[in-house]
Design an enzyme around this catalytic site. Structure first.
Site, mmCIF file in Angstrom:
data_model
loop_
_atom_site.group_PDB
_atom_site.id
_atom_site.type_symbol
_atom_site.label_atom_id
_atom_site.label_comp_id
_atom_site.label_asym_id
_atom_site.label_seq_id
_atom_site.Cartn_x
_atom_site.Cartn_y
_atom_site.Cartn_z
ATOM 1 N N HIS A 162 0.821 -1.218 0.000
ATOM 2 C CA HIS A 162 0.000 0.000 0.000
ATOM 3 C C HIS A 162 0.852 1.265 0.000
ATOM 4 O O HIS A 162 0.358 2.346 -0.290
ATOM 5 C CB HIS A 162 -0.919 0.006 1.230
ATOM 6 N N ASP A 370 3.425 9.589 -0.427
ATOM 7 C CA ASP A 370 2.257 8.798 -0.005
ATOM 8 C C ASP A 370 1.982 7.755 -1.079
ATOM 9 O O ASP A 370 1.996 8.088 -2.269
ATOM 10 C CB ASP A 370 1.033 9.729 0.150
#
Ligand code: ADP
Ligand code: F6P
Length: 469
Positions: A162, A370
């Site tokens: 992720h 991110d």
């Protein structure tokens, strides 16, 4: 032992360990992208989720949630420190996020990380029926694919990261780089948020393991491992239905009144994490106030920063710095009954979060790095009309998809200030065009499309394998 044909293995279960004493158990999502994403697809799927329940010590049995079985894993105090706070969140997390905070290499943590990965692999092997698919999630469990392959050669193994996968020169710093790479490549399919990650892994597989191949396939030890980008997303339908609820609509109106109906609202929603660029945006906002380019009578900022990893020193000191800065900004620029920033260090339920998204004129999402950033996508999905601007860091995976956001380099504080002003000043037709394009994208690329794409690809690895000599 009940077994499933689909097993998900993640560090955390999607709910806290404080299920009611009578055994009643409902989804109380832990804040974080992984939980948000997987919750949407698994609630209705016959599967087993293996993960940690969130507290230290023994794990107690948890009832099923719909058709989803939960297999709680225990973590001792030492394991919390060595595996979760240590190797996962003080070594891998900062290194994988461009080393925006210095990674710590502590030799003691590695053994604990390995032991915990072994236990998770054994638990997953136990609950997987013959020929099952086991889907391992994220950097906490990077050794699990290889360990599982040894325990259960009959299953298909998927791994999804992720967070970003770093460039080779950063990954090469890791003292245990060979084991970590080999561990992940124990999977049949390794998925990432961005294609660059697959490219980085292919280079490393050649350099460190003597494998060969490219960005879509790696050949290693006589096996073929498929790799690729599967950008994660959100449950758009859930956000839409939440956003139409009378409670949410009323709550948004009330928030608007509380914040000042005539004011423009800047909103940020993050886990309190040094990768999220919270300090950079506070600096930009503070300088705009200092220079009189925004005024407290016209603009207000709301910063939601949910507590995260609070026992890790770098998170504690970040919180102190942010709270000091918020206090300073309010002290210097606020007026009685009119703060420059509302700072909320607390979790919100989905309905209240959606109301907040509806209240914002400008959503400010400025991570320094991110993997994806689901908050940006949630903001777009929560809007019921075509108003509102999204200021989004180029360094969030979401920027590759939400190209109609006001994209910004958060390291460039002057650029960030100009972008905030541009977003505040944009006219309705520009905002509407941008919002429509972003909404169209997330509608066709929602969480269900993500899961379908990944699991179909995983399934195909099985079929491919059957055709191999
Ligand atoms: P990360 O995975 O790094 O936490 P994301 O933006 O991808 O970042 O995901 C964050 C998730 O956590 C989102 O689904 C968001 O709605 C949720 N979240 C963020 N802040 C809060 C909060 N204060 N309360 C509850 N959930 C939150
Ligand atoms: O999205 C990255 C991630 O580490 C997820 O794996 C996790 O759910 C989320 O951030 C929140 O972190 P934590 O589980 O450490 O609270």
């Amino acid at each position: 032992m009940r077994q499933s044909s689909l097993v998900v293995v993640a560090n955390r279960l999607p709910l806290d360990d404080n299920a009611a004493m009578d055994g009643a158990c409902e989804w109380r999502r832990s804040p974080g992208g992984l939980s948000s994403a997987l919750h949407a697809i698994l609630e209705q799927t016959p599967a087993t989720w293996v993960g940690w329940g969130g507290s230290i010590g023994g794990a107690r049995e948890l009832p099923d949630i719909g058709s989803l079985r939960l297999r709680p894993m225990a973590l001792s105090e030492d394991e919390m420190r060595g595996y979760y706070e240590g190797f996962a969140n003080s070594t891998l997390w900062p290194l994988y996020h461009d080393a925006v905070e210095q990674p710590v290499f502590d030799r003691g943590w590695w053994e604990t990380y390995r032991t915990v990965n072994q236990r998770f692999a054994e638990a997953a092997a136990e609950v997987a029926e013959p020929g099952a698919a086991i889907w391992v999630q994220d950097y906490h469990l990077q050794l699990v694919p290889q360990l599982l392959r040894e325990l259960r050669p009959d299953v298909r193994i998927g791994f999804f990261l992720h967070v970003p996968f770093p460039p080779p020169e950063l990954f090469m710093q890791l003292p245990r780089r060979v084991e970590l790479l080999r561990g992940m490549l124990g999977a049949d399919l390794v998925g990432f948020q961005r294609p660059q990650a697959a490219h980085n892994v292919a280079q490393l597989a050649t350099k460190l393991l003597g494998g060969h191949g490219g960005d879509e396939e790696i050949m290693l030890d006589g096996r073929t491992i498929r790799t690729g980008a599967f950008p994660v997303s959100i449950d758009v339908a859930e956000m839409r239905s939440l956003s139409a609820r009378p409670y949410v609509v009323n709550q948004a109106r009330q928030l608007r009144r509380d914040l000042g109906t005539h004011k423009r609202v800047l909103l940020s929603v993050d886990r309190l994490d040094y990768t999220k660029g919270i300090e950079h945006r506070l600096t930009a906002y503070s300088e705009l106030l200092r220079d009189g380019r925004v005024k407290v009578r016209d603009v207000v900022m709301v910063q939601v920063a949910v507590p995260s990893r609070e026992r890790v020193e770098s998170y504690r000191s970040l919180r102190d710095r942010i709270e000091g800065e918020v206090g300073r900004i309010n002290g210097e620029y606020g007026r009685v009954g009119e703060p420059a920033i509302h700072y909320l260090n607390q979790p919100f339920d989905r309905a209240d979060l959606t109301a907040l998204y509806q209240t914002a004129d400008v959503m400010v999402v400025t991570p320094l790095r991110d993997g994806m950033n689901l908050v940006a996508k949630e903001f777009v999905a929560a809007r019921r009309d075509d108003t509102g601007a999204l200021v989004l860091s180029e360094f969030a995976g979401a920027a590759a998809e939400l190209e109609d956001a006001f994209l910004v380099n958060p390291h460039d504080v002057d650029g960030l200030k100009e972008t905030l002003l541009r977003a505040l000043a944009a006219d309705a037709s520009e905002l509407s065009a941008r919002m429509k394009a972003m909404r169209a994208h997330i509608t066709s690329h929602d969480i269900h499309a993500w899961a379908r794409a990944y699991l179909t690809a995983l399934d195909e690895t099985g079929r491919l394998a059957q055709h191999l000599p």
